[in-house]
Design a protein around this motif. Structure first.
Motif, PDB file in Angstrom:
ATOM      1  N   GLU A   1       0.834  -1.194   0.000  1.00 18.10           N
ATOM      2  CA  GLU A   1       0.000   0.000   0.000  1.00 18.10           C
ATOM      3  C   GLU A   1       0.872   1.248   0.000  1.00 18.10           C
ATOM      4  OE1 GLU A   1      -3.335   2.220   2.834  1.00 18.10           O
ATOM      5  OE2 GLU A   1      -2.560   0.234   3.347  1.00 18.10           O
ATOM      6  N   PRO A   2       0.619   2.205  -0.890  1.00 19.97           N
ATOM      7  CA  PRO A   2       1.436   3.423  -0.926  1.00 19.97           C
ATOM      8  C   PRO A   2       1.458   4.126   0.429  1.00 19.97           C
ATOM      9  CG  PRO A   2       0.053   3.288  -2.882  1.00 19.97           C
ATOM     10  CD  PRO A   2      -0.398   2.181  -1.973  1.00 19.97           C
ATOM     11  N   GLY A   3       2.645   4.498   0.869  1.00 19.93           N
ATOM     12  CA  GLY A   3       2.798   5.195   2.142  1.00 19.93           C
ATOM     13  C   GLY A   3       2.858   4.286   3.344  1.00 19.93           C
ATOM     14  N   SER A   4       2.710   2.967   3.147  1.00 17.84           N
ATOM     15  CA  SER A   4       2.781   2.024   4.257  1.00 17.84           C
ATOM     16  C   SER A   4       4.240   1.759   4.628  1.00 17.84           C
ATOM     17  CB  SER A   4       2.106   0.705   3.880  1.00 17.84           C
ATOM     18  OG  SER A   4       2.827   0.054   2.836  1.00 17.84           O
ATOM     19  N   GLY A   5       4.438   1.080   5.758  1.00 14.52           N
ATOM     20  CA  GLY A   5       5.792   0.732   6.147  1.00 14.52           C
ATOM     21  C   GLY A   5       6.485  -0.132   5.105  1.00 14.52           C
TER      22      GLY A   5
END
Length: 223
Positions: free
Chosen positions: A10-14
């Motif tokens: 997921e974009p912006g996830s860890g």
């Protein structure tokens, strides 16, 4: 039966932070190994932060990246500093570049140690703007009352996936913040804002203004 396609994080996830920074850590190190030598304002802000923390104070350099130069600067000022980054490749390179300093793979959004201070030097732009309150709340919970915080961030309102500003062929998450937004989030988390300044980009930087926010963990609101 054909193998199932590998889904992207997921974009912006860890996991996305690890994906993008493991891939470009070596290039970043090549470009920014000596960046502080050409950023006198940044040096002044970092030295001022170090001077506000008690000698030997325990500090995290959150999102230390592959250079580890901020960690090294703070350590040279006599602080007990640990550079943390979610990217294993960044941590490996930082350990090589700064062999006298300590580094660890750790999510800056889940800091739990009792600290005397924390520096976030351009480390907030990898996560969605919506995650800012939770990140600052984590920092506030970890920093002792009276402890210090320094945030350096790029100014703007961007929030989403873009082409890599460093010039790679990656698509990366990129978030920007306004000074008012950072101050409000810091205050809500339990910090007292001591000062905020904004400077124009230097000639060799991405043409975006920079925000410097200095704050203290408020004794009145500490839990």
């Amino acid at each position: 039966m054909a193998d199932a396609p590998i889904s992207s994080p997921e974009p912006g996830s860890g996991a996305d932070v690890v994906r993008t920074w493991d891939a470009r850590a070596d290039d970043y190190l090549r470009l920014f190994r000596h960046e502080l030598a050409g950023k006198p304002y940044d040096l002044e802000a970092l030295h001022a932060f170090a001077g506000r923390v008690r000698p030997g104070g325990r500090v995290y350099d959150a999102g230390c990246g592959p250079c580890g130069h901020v960690t090294a600067l703070l350590a040279a000022r006599g602080l007990d500093v640990l550079g943390i980054d979610l990217s294993p490749r960044c941590v490996a390179l930082a350990r090589r570049e700064q062999p006298g300093c300590r580094f660890a793979v750790m999510d800056q959004r889940a800091v739990a140690e009792p600290l005397d201070g924390l520096v976030s030097y351009y480390s907030l732009h990898d996560q969605p703007r919506s995650g800012l309150p939770a990140t600052l709340a984590s920092w506030a919970a970890a920093i002792r009352p009276g402890g210090r915080l320094l945030i350096v961030a790029k100014e703007g309102t961007g929030d989403g996936v873009i082409g890599d500003p460093l010039g790679s062929d990656l698509r990366v998450y990129w978030a920007e913040f306004t000074a008012d937004e950072l101050c409000a989030a810091a205050g809500a988390a339990g910090f007292r804002v001591d000062g905020r300044t904004v400077r124009e980009a230097y000639a060799d930087e991405i043409p975006t203004r920079r925000i410097y926010l200095a704050a203290t963990r408020d004794r009145l609101t500490a839990r």
